[in-house]
Design a protein around this motif. Structure first.
Motif, PDB file in Angstrom:
ATOM      1  N   GLY A 184      32.486  36.956  41.487  1.00 45.17           N
ATOM      2  CA  GLY A 184      31.966  37.233  43.308  1.00 45.17           C
ATOM      3  C   GLY A 184      33.427  35.943  43.778  1.00 45.17           C
ATOM      4  N   ILE A 185      33.615  35.217  42.919  1.00 42.74           N
ATOM      5  CA  ILE A 185      34.377  33.640  44.043  1.00 42.74           C
ATOM      6  C   ILE A 185      35.799  34.540  43.648  1.00 42.74           C
ATOM      7  N   GLY A 186      35.963  34.567  42.530  1.00 48.77           N
ATOM      8  CA  GLY A 186      37.680  34.593  41.804  1.00 48.77           C
ATOM      9  C   GLY A 186      38.904  33.708  41.746  1.00 48.77           C
ATOM     10  N   VAL A 187      37.792  32.240  41.635  1.00 47.10           N
ATOM     11  CA  VAL A 187      39.137  31.139  41.344  1.00 47.10           C
ATOM     12  C   VAL A 187      37.940  30.354  40.187  1.00 47.10           C
ATOM     13  N   LEU A 310      42.837  36.585  45.198  1.00 47.64           N
ATOM     14  CA  LEU A 310      43.801  36.526  44.811  1.00 47.64           C
ATOM     15  C   LEU A 310      44.523  36.511  43.633  1.00 47.64           C
ATOM     16  N   PHE A 311      43.872  36.774  42.169  1.00 44.98           N
ATOM     17  CA  PHE A 311      44.525  36.978  41.047  1.00 44.98           C
ATOM     18  C   PHE A 311      44.862  38.311  41.262  1.00 44.98           C
ATOM     19  N   MET A 340      44.790  27.034  47.303  1.00 39.90           N
ATOM     20  CA  MET A 340      47.165  26.820  47.323  1.00 39.90           C
ATOM     21  C   MET A 340      47.431  25.992  46.361  1.00 39.90           C
ATOM     22  N   ASN A 341      46.435  25.439  45.445  1.00 38.61           N
ATOM     23  CA  ASN A 341      46.354  25.195  44.183  1.00 38.61           C
ATOM     24  C   ASN A 341      47.010  26.195  43.252  1.00 38.61           C
ATOM     25  N   ARG A 342      46.110  27.587  43.585  1.00 35.11           N
ATOM     26  CA  ARG A 342      46.728  28.056  42.529  1.00 35.11           C
ATOM     27  C   ARG A 342      47.793  29.030  42.665  1.00 35.11           C
TER      28      ARG A 342
END
Ligand code: AMP
Ligand code: MG
Length: 354
Positions: A184-187, A310-311, A340-342
Motif C-alpha cells: 500500500g504505502i511504498g516507503v 517511488l521504488f 524527498m529523503n528517499r
C-alpha cells in the motif's frame, strides 16, 4: 536453494482464512526452524527470520549482502508480545503505540537480553514494529516469535514494493516468498527512538512529524533525516547508500517551469552525447517534456501515489538500462519529507537547485 512462491489473493486476506492458509502455515514453520521468508507488509516487502535466533539473523545479512552493523527491526503481531523483548516501555512509546500500532511506525526501545546482538547490530536497543498488513500480522502471530524483517531487496537496491521485485533479488537465496500483490504505502516505516529523554525521528515515513507532534509528544528530528550524513549515525543504516538505481541520478529543485526547462535542456545535451536519459515526472508535468524516457511517479495532488510508485520507478529505470536519470522534487513537509529523503539518497545527494 529452490525458492517457493506462494500467492495470497485479496479475498483470502481475512484473519480467519489466513490462519488456515497452508502456504502461510508452512512459512511460519520455516521461520520457526531458522529459515527465511519474504512477505508483504503495508510499507514494503520484508525479508523475515526469527529475531531471537542469531544464526537466522545472519542468514538475512548474507541474503541481502547487508553490512552486519546495520540493525534489524523486530516485528510483533500484538502489544502482548512487546514486554518479552524490551526492558521498559517509556511513556512516549506507550502513547505512540496506542495511536499508531499496528501501522507504519517503528520505535527504538532498550532491549532485553533475549534479543541477540546479531539482530541489533551490536546495540543495546532494539527497533520494534507491529505491521497492520493482514498477511504480515498473521504470519508473525503463527510463527510465535518476533520476526526480524528488513526490506527484502539486495542491499543498496531500491526496496521491493511488489513480489516481482523480491523474486528479482532473492530467488534461489531464501526458502519462500509470499506474494500478496503490491504493497500500500511504498516507503519504509517511520522510525522514532523513544529510548532517550526526548523521542527522536530517525527516519521519515508515512507517519509524519506533524502527526507525531499532534499527540502532544514532542519529537526532535535527527539531522540525517534531511541532510547528507557525515559522522557517526544514530541509526546505523543511515550511513549506507540506499535505494540507488544503477544510473547516475540528479534531483532538480526549484519552480516547476524552471525545473522542466532545465531537465529538457540537460536531456537534449545528454542525448546528443548518445546517452539514454530517464526522467521522473508527475501527472501534472508529463506533457511538458520534449525528450527522454518518462516515468510518471504519481500526482502532486495525491502525494501518497508518489510514495507508492517511488521504488518501482527506480527499478523500472534499471530494467530500461538508462544512463542517467533526472527527477523532479517534492515539498518537504508531511509525506513529502519521506519521499524527498528517499529521492535524495537515491540520487546520492546530487541535487541541483534552479
Ligand atoms: P530496514 O530494515 O532496511 O528498514 O532498516 C532498518 C533501519 O532501522 C536500520 O538501517 C537502522 O537505521 C534502524 N534501526 C534498527 N534498529 C535500530 C536501533 N536499535 N537503533 C537505531 N536505529 C535502528
Ligand atoms: Mg532497507
Amino acid at each position: 536453494m529452490n525458492t517457493k512462491v506462494v500467492r495470497i489473493k485479496e479475498e483470502e486476506k481475512t484473519r480467519e482464512t489466513l490462519e488456515k492458509n497452508p502456504g502461510l502455515l508452512e512459512a511460519a514453520e520455516i521461520l520457526k526452524n531458522g529459515g527465511l521468508v519474504a512477505f508483504p507488509t503495508e510499507t514494503v516487502y520484508g525479508l523475515g527470520a526469527n529475531a531471537l535466533n542469531e544464526e537466522a539473523a545472519k542468514k538475512i545479512y548474507a541474503a541481502k549482502g547487508r553490512p552486519s552493523d546495520n540493525p534489524l527491526i523486530a516485528h510483533i503481531s500484538c502489544m502482548e508480545e512487546l514486554p518479552a523483548i524490551v526492558k521498559e516501555i517509556p511513556e512516549a512509546g506507550r502513547k505512540l503505540a496506542e495511536k499508531y500500532w499496528p501501522g507504519p511506525l517503528t520505535m527504538i526501545f532498550p532491549k532485553k537480553d533475549i534479543v541477540p546482538y546479531g539482530t541489533t547490530g551490536g546495540l543495546d536497543t532494539v527497533a520494534v514494529r507491529m505491521p497492520v498488513d493482514p498477511v504480515a500480522n498473521c504470519l508473525i502471530h503463527l510463527a510465535g516469535v518476533p520476526i526480524a524483517a528488513p526490506s527484502a531487496n539486495t542491499s543498496g537496491r531500491p526496496s521491493p514494493t511488489k513480489a516481482e521485485h523480491v523474486i528479482e533479488d532473492m530467488d534461489g537465496k531464501i526458502e519462500m516468498i509470499i506474494d500478496g500483490g503490491a504493497v500500500g504505502i511504498g516507503v519504509e516505516s517511520t522510525i522514532v527512538d523513544v529510548s532517550g529523554e526526548i523521542p527522536r525521528l530517525l527516519r521519515p515515513g508515512a507517519v509524519t512529524p506533524e502527526e507525531l507532534s499532534s499527540l502532544g509528544v514532542p519529537v526532535t528530528v535527527d539531522p540525517s533525516v534531511t541532510e547528507r550524513f557525515e559522522g557517526t549515525p544514530e541509526a546505523p543504516g543511515m550511513k549506507y547508500r540506499h535505494y540507488a538505481p544503477k544510473a547516475d541520478m540528479t534531483l532538480v529543485e526549484g519552480d516547476m517551469d524552471k525545473v522542466v526547462a532545465y531537465i529538457n535542456e540537460q536531456t537534449k545535451k545528454a542525448e546528443a552525447e548518445g546517452k539514454k536519459v530517464g526522467i521522473i515526472c508527475t501527472e501534472e508535468s508529463q506533457d511538458m517534456y520534449q525528450g527522454g524516457n518518462l516515468e510518471v511517479i504519481g500526482s502532486r495532488e495525491h502525494e501518497e501515489t508518489v510514495a507508492h510508485n517511488l521504488f518501482a520507478v527506480l527499478r523500472d529505470f534499471d530494467a530500461r538500462k538508462v544512463d542517467c536519470i533526472f527527477s523532479e522534487s517534492f515539498s518537504k513537509d508531511q509525506l513529502g519529507q519521506a519521499i524527498m529523503n528517499r529521492l535524495c539518497k537515491a540520487a546520492g545527494y546530487h541535487i541541483v537547485n534552479i
